[in-house]
Motif scaffolding. Sequence first.
Motif, PDB file in Angstrom:
ATOM      1  N   ALA A 147       0.858  -1.455  -0.070  1.00 20.78           N
ATOM      2  CA  ALA A 147      -0.019   0.056   0.192  1.00 20.78           C
ATOM      3  C   ALA A 147       0.637   1.375   0.124  1.00 20.78           C
ATOM      4  CB  ALA A 147      -0.906   0.055   1.165  1.00 20.78           C
ATOM      5  N   ILE A 148       2.099   1.077  -0.244  1.00 22.33           N
ATOM      6  CA  ILE A 148       3.011   2.160  -0.320  1.00 22.33           C
ATOM      7  C   ILE A 148       3.472   2.216  -1.719  1.00 22.33           C
ATOM      8  CG2 ILE A 148       5.298   3.068   0.688  1.00 22.33           C
ATOM      9  CD1 ILE A 148       4.690   1.346   3.321  1.00 22.33           C
ATOM     10  N   GLN A 149       3.411   3.570  -2.332  1.00 25.74           N
ATOM     11  CA  GLN A 149       3.859   3.929  -3.652  1.00 25.74           C
ATOM     12  C   GLN A 149       4.973   4.905  -3.761  1.00 25.74           C
ATOM     13  OE1 GLN A 149       2.489   2.546  -7.019  1.00 25.74           O
ATOM     14  NE2 GLN A 149       4.403   3.560  -7.330  1.00 25.74           N
ATOM     15  N   VAL A 150       6.104   4.405  -4.287  1.00 23.60           N
ATOM     16  CA  VAL A 150       7.202   5.767  -4.284  1.00 23.60           C
ATOM     17  C   VAL A 150       7.365   5.765  -5.928  1.00 23.60           C
ATOM     18  CG1 VAL A 150       9.494   6.117  -4.137  1.00 23.60           C
ATOM     19  CG2 VAL A 150       8.354   4.828  -2.366  1.00 23.60           C
ATOM     20  N   LEU A 151       7.293   7.083  -6.203  1.00 23.25           N
ATOM     21  CA  LEU A 151       7.475   7.613  -7.780  1.00 23.25           C
ATOM     22  C   LEU A 151       8.629   8.445  -7.753  1.00 23.25           C
ATOM     23  CD1 LEU A 151       3.762   8.677  -8.667  1.00 23.25           C
ATOM     24  CD2 LEU A 151       4.984   6.442  -9.506  1.00 23.25           C
ATOM     25  N   THR A 152       9.526   8.253  -8.663  1.00 25.63           N
ATOM     26  CA  THR A 152      10.635   8.818  -8.921  1.00 25.63           C
ATOM     27  C   THR A 152      10.694   9.383 -10.396  1.00 25.63           C
ATOM     28  OG1 THR A 152      12.548   7.263  -9.739  1.00 25.63           O
ATOM     29  CG2 THR A 152      11.820   7.484  -7.291  1.00 25.63           C
ATOM     30  N   PHE A 153      11.729  10.256 -10.789  1.00 25.69           N
ATOM     31  CA  PHE A 153      11.956  10.526 -12.332  1.00 25.69           C
ATOM     32  C   PHE A 153      12.604   9.663 -13.131  1.00 25.69           C
ATOM     33  CE2 PHE A 153      14.033  13.082 -15.596  1.00 25.69           C
ATOM     34  CZ  PHE A 153      12.542  13.594 -16.392  1.00 25.69           C
ATOM     35  N   THR A 154      14.001   8.942 -12.348  1.00 25.75           N
ATOM     36  CA  THR A 154      14.654   8.293 -12.925  1.00 25.75           C
ATOM     37  C   THR A 154      14.900   6.863 -12.240  1.00 25.75           C
ATOM     38  OG1 THR A 154      16.687   8.932 -11.681  1.00 25.75           O
ATOM     39  CG2 THR A 154      16.018  10.105 -13.689  1.00 25.75           C
ATOM     40  N   GLU A 155      15.472   5.901 -12.990  1.00 21.47           N
ATOM     41  CA  GLU A 155      15.693   4.720 -12.320  1.00 21.47           C
ATOM     42  C   GLU A 155      16.817   4.545 -11.480  1.00 21.47           C
ATOM     43  OE1 GLU A 155      15.031   1.078 -11.366  1.00 21.47           O
ATOM     44  OE2 GLU A 155      13.712   1.852 -12.663  1.00 21.47           O
ATOM     45  N   PRO A 156      17.824   5.269 -11.499  1.00 19.27           N
ATOM     46  CA  PRO A 156      18.946   5.443 -10.334  1.00 19.27           C
ATOM     47  C   PRO A 156      18.376   5.830  -9.053  1.00 19.27           C
ATOM     48  CG  PRO A 156      19.972   6.306 -12.322  1.00 19.27           C
ATOM     49  CD  PRO A 156      18.307   5.958 -12.524  1.00 19.27           C
ATOM     50  N   ALA A 157      17.178   6.835  -9.027  1.00 17.07           N
ATOM     51  CA  ALA A 157      16.665   7.284  -8.099  1.00 17.07           C
ATOM     52  C   ALA A 157      15.675   6.140  -7.233  1.00 17.07           C
ATOM     53  CB  ALA A 157      15.655   8.499  -8.162  1.00 17.07           C
ATOM     54  N   CYS A 158      15.280   5.299  -8.193  1.00 17.02           N
ATOM     55  CA  CYS A 158      14.545   3.982  -7.274  1.00 17.02           C
ATOM     56  C   CYS A 158      15.455   3.079  -6.727  1.00 17.02           C
ATOM     57  CB  CYS A 158      13.930   3.236  -8.810  1.00 17.02           C
ATOM     58  SG  CYS A 158      12.613   4.018  -9.505  1.00 17.02           S
ATOM     59  N   GLU A 159      16.864   3.053  -7.463  1.00 16.13           N
ATOM     60  CA  GLU A 159      17.804   2.190  -6.813  1.00 16.13           C
ATOM     61  C   GLU A 159      18.328   3.036  -5.317  1.00 16.13           C
ATOM     62  OE1 GLU A 159      22.469   1.506  -7.767  1.00 16.13           O
ATOM     63  OE2 GLU A 159      20.974   1.942  -9.457  1.00 16.13           O
ATOM     64  N   ALA A 160      18.397   4.091  -5.503  1.00 12.82           N
ATOM     65  CA  ALA A 160      18.900   4.839  -4.254  1.00 12.82           C
ATOM     66  C   ALA A 160      17.753   4.719  -3.248  1.00 12.82           C
ATOM     67  CB  ALA A 160      18.966   6.331  -4.514  1.00 12.82           C
ATOM     68  N   MET A 161      16.585   4.680  -3.567  1.00 15.63           N
ATOM     69  CA  MET A 161      15.580   4.471  -2.637  1.00 15.63           C
ATOM     70  C   MET A 161      15.536   3.151  -1.924  1.00 15.63           C
ATOM     71  SD  MET A 161      12.815   5.324  -0.584  1.00 15.63           S
ATOM     72  CE  MET A 161      12.632   7.151  -1.094  1.00 15.63           C
TER      73      MET A 161
END
Length: 663
Positions: free
Chosen positions: A59-73
């Motif tokens: 139920a937790i959604q995280v959105l970013t602009f780039t894939e590296p930011a997903c990796e950082a999260m």
Amino acid sequence: MSTADQLVASPFPPSDEQDAIQRSRSKTIIVEANAGATKTTTLAFRIRWAIELNVPPEAIQVLTFTEPACEAMRMALNTVGVPPALVRRVKIQTFDAFSATVLRSLEPKAAPVKHTPEDVSPVVVQAMQRLGMSADSGFIERFLNTAGWLKGTLALSEAAWNGEEINEEWAESVGIEFSHVQLFRAYENLRYPIADGIDMPEFRWTFDATYDLARQLADPEPMTYLHEIPAWPRSIRLLMVDEMHDTNRAMYVILKTLLDTNPCYFCGVGDVDQVIHSQSGADHQYMGPHVSFGKREVARYPLTKTRRFGKALAAVSGQLARKPYASDADHPTKVVVKTYGAAPGATCESELISILKEWKKTSQAQLSDLVILLRHSWQSIDIENALVQADFEYQTKGFVSYLRQPEVLLIRALLAMATGNYEQLNAAATRADVVRSVVFFCGVQLDHDESEAESQEERLASAIRAIDQSKESLAAFMEYQVLQKTAPALAQRMRAAITIAQNQGMQEGWFDAFLDALDIQSWIKRVFIERQRRIDALKYFEGLKRAARLFKTAEQFFDSMGALETKNVPTASSQKNAMRAASAKRNTLTLSLIPAVKGLEFEHVVMPYLDQGIFPFTASHQDRDERNLFYVGITRARSALTVIASEKAPSDFVGQLRPRPAG
């Protein structure tokens, strides 16, 4: 066991600023952060807090602009004590990946994805033909840039929905050419034809999924209404946005609709000085003081104290960004400027190797904690060769090694024909890329395998499968599918180059003659759309010329490229041996483009080629983006930042890095 019971203790407590954000009772929070001020970690703490309250990770959604930011999260969640099994259950996606998932529930099949300007240029040409347009060689590049801006801003769509007249005056008012507006409409009609009520694009390119979904949501008369979209999320309890400074209008529409349809907690974080995608409509106004999320009242919090780096780099960063900057780090950060070119034979690469050797000898950190940041991918040629010669292991991030660039693979294929040595194209992935590259460069129509109805993509896949089974068949492919099927004049140039490599391969200057026979400049101009991509390609060839001079024969030069590639491709045995793999990882440094490490950090950041005209890049028309890109680069460092600049012509950025007392 509940999800909360699976959490482990966080190795460090939140800072005072982070604690204030955690304790906030507001349902809508925007955090204005400095680089290194743990903005991603702040989101990770809030996610951990939600899991502690037994909010399901799904139920937790995280959105970013780039894939590296997903990796950082994902890394930040691990850091604050969320185990990998729970991290995998949290939905962490780029806006474009999220949009593609939602749209997939409406479409009968997955839309094909195009990845490069060259992939979409035939559609642009087709649209131009429909309009009876002709243009200079740079027109398509300028149009694709405009198309990206129009999609990110939704400017044309919203003007049409508002009943505005789309004419030359309108185009001038938004700062674009009217011919681009006309072409954009024709291009989009080809990309996304509406036929028989089927809402299905012919293909999608960069950020097209975000644009298509935003248009669906914002259109006053959509083909499909929101409540009819099967995959639209309706049970989000915590929504987070990292890199909020890179939000554009299309992303804002999606974000606002998510908040309207999910009574969830929201927290977005960003740094207005890290906007590097303004060409796609990125605008920090969407996290600014006037942004609106309907009836939601926005609470704003600062993150000013960086924990990443010490006072010396904080002072430099604050000066560059022209804003208050403080350091809460428990370690100093050295800021060092090195120069090259004063002594004969002194090069940027030799200075770089000296820095790496000193770091390896004196630092307690591992080589994996060091990153070399490049402004341009072509800068890697001399560096990669120098790293191999000095016996440093490396990996690339944000780009592929120069050995795998299409233009270099073309050269390797022709040298394989000249030497008759296909062993140096031993890796199956390399041979597959060679096939794709020569087909792309030569524009050949391949023979079908089973049916004349096969598409070019299917024929290409069939050729790759055949060559994968037998690398010797690459020679036959080059002769019968490429040289005998391409334009006769082009085939003649290729055969002439092969002959030069065979007959002059032991003479000085043979590689220059080889490229001249190919008429490589006109070839590059014909196949690549973007001016920057043409510059990159020619720079790759300049680097290859320098590399070729280090070897006595064409065969030695060709063999060296194969050996270099093999050295940096993990072998099956090393992949199976966990101890060897772990050791290799610790002793492998990273060679990266700056945007690819946005959101990440390293103990030591080295930025070479800080030279006039190179960084900031004189061909760029986005001065603010260049400054922000430099800011992103220097703020990745924890304990050391080293830049290497030309002694004779240093970059203007060097003057902003005056060393200060370490803090």
